[in-house]
Design an enzyme around this catalytic site. Structure first.
Site, mmCIF file in Angstrom:
data_model
loop_
_atom_site.group_PDB
_atom_site.id
_atom_site.type_symbol
_atom_site.label_atom_id
_atom_site.label_comp_id
_atom_site.label_asym_id
_atom_site.label_seq_id
_atom_site.Cartn_x
_atom_site.Cartn_y
_atom_site.Cartn_z
ATOM 1 N N CYS A 1 36.210 -69.034 5.655
ATOM 2 C CA CYS A 1 37.403 -67.886 5.083
ATOM 3 C C CYS A 1 38.772 -68.401 5.839
ATOM 4 O O CYS A 1 38.807 -68.038 7.337
ATOM 5 C CB CYS A 1 36.885 -66.638 5.341
ATOM 6 N N GLY B 1 41.426 -71.245 -0.436
ATOM 7 C CA GLY B 1 41.824 -71.507 -1.848
ATOM 8 C C GLY B 1 43.251 -72.230 -1.924
ATOM 9 O O GLY B 1 43.494 -73.241 -2.824
ATOM 10 N N HIS C 1 35.603 -74.849 -4.289
ATOM 11 C CA HIS C 1 36.544 -74.539 -5.060
ATOM 12 C C HIS C 1 36.668 -75.027 -6.511
ATOM 13 O O HIS C 1 36.692 -76.417 -6.313
ATOM 14 C CB HIS C 1 37.916 -74.282 -4.315
ATOM 15 N N GLU D 1 37.941 -64.875 -5.811
ATOM 16 C CA GLU D 1 37.200 -65.225 -5.029
ATOM 17 C C GLU D 1 35.597 -65.106 -5.325
ATOM 18 O O GLU D 1 35.273 -63.904 -5.619
ATOM 19 C CB GLU D 1 37.502 -64.607 -3.283
#
Length: 271
Positions: free
Chosen positions: A74, A212, A151, A200
């Site tokens: 994260c 991201g 992603h 997310e």
């Protein structure tokens, strides 16, 4: 036993941080993470962040989404960790080792090198991850990048017009992505500026997503749309992303402590 916590955010992407390096924490479970993250009956957050001792770095960080799933990395939470540490440090995550350090722009995180191979995203079967021959309605020909977590990025004329609340969960749970996927819709404003919205995995649309922003910037750089250093503007604010000549991703932006408190873990179903 009452457990202290720190409520933090990075550009509005908020976290409950538990520090297990100096004291024992209750047993971590998906249900416990969900209970803490609930904004009506818990403390409320996008992610639960747990700090632990590490045998290979200065500390270990674990990240749990609102739905209780543990994820590899994260970016925004990594900046929050950097703020708490207050000095350069190596952090072990499920997505690999990262480095955090104070900088003029807030906290800089060395996110490591991006991965593009189909089985490292991962995808259900082999295909070109640079220009993927896939579409979900008007969202088409995405690129995929793993920056510690997976992603998929769609470049569109106006990311604000995309029905991300509808298409985001459909793409996240598509069988093409066996580990699920974070969904990014981006508009390139010029060669140094990208506007971005992110759905997310396990958390829904958030005000900011550090990984991201990294993945989207790398995807745009690979396609020759932007330079090697860009500003990525999310609903919560701006991040600076650089892809160095050594192939490493540097993310710089703010992190903030909102408040501190403590709780009884029994109130949230912990043993």
């Amino acid at each position: 036993m009452r457990v202290p916590f720190i409520k933090m955010h990075g550009l509005g992407n908020d976290f409950v941080v538990l520090d297990g390096r100096a004291q024992a924490l209750p047993a971590l479970s998906s249900a416990f993470a969900v209970a803490l993250a609930d904004r009506r009956t818990g403390i409320g957050c996008d992610q639960l962040v747990v700090l632990e001792p590490s045998g290979k770095a200065d500390l270990k960080a674990r990240f749990f989404n609102q739905d209780g799933s543990e994820v590899e990395s994260c970016g925004n939470a990594s900046r929050a960790i950097g703020l708490l540490i207050g000095q350069r440090a190596m952090v072990e995550t499920l997505g690999g080792l990262i480095e955090v350090a104070p900088s003029a722009g807030g906290i800089t995180v060395d996110m490591g090198q991006p991965r593009f191979e189909w089985d490292q995203i991962p995808l259900a079967y082999a295909m070109d991850t640079h220009h993927m021959p896939l579409a979900w309605e008007a969202l088409e020909i995405p690129t995929a990048v793993n920056v510690g977590n997976p992603h998929v990025i769609f470049f569109v004329t106006d990311c604000a017009a995309v029905e991300l609340d509808r298409l985001g969960p459909e793409i996240e749970h598509d069988p093409m992505f066996p580990a699920r996927i974070n969904v990014n819709v981006a508009t390139v404003l010029d060669r140094s500026h990208i506007r971005l919205r992110v759905w997310e995995r396990g958390a829904g649309e958030t005000r900011a997503c550090g990984t991201g922003a990294c993945a989207t910037a790398i995807g745009a750089m690979r396609r020759g749309l932007v330079e090697r250093r860009v500003t990525v503007s999310l609903p919560g604010g701006d991040l600076q992303i650089e892809w160095t000549e050594a192939g490493r991703i540097l993310m710089t932006g703010p992190a903030t402590i909102s408040f501190r408190g403590d709780f009884d873990p029994a109130d949230f179903g912990a043993e």
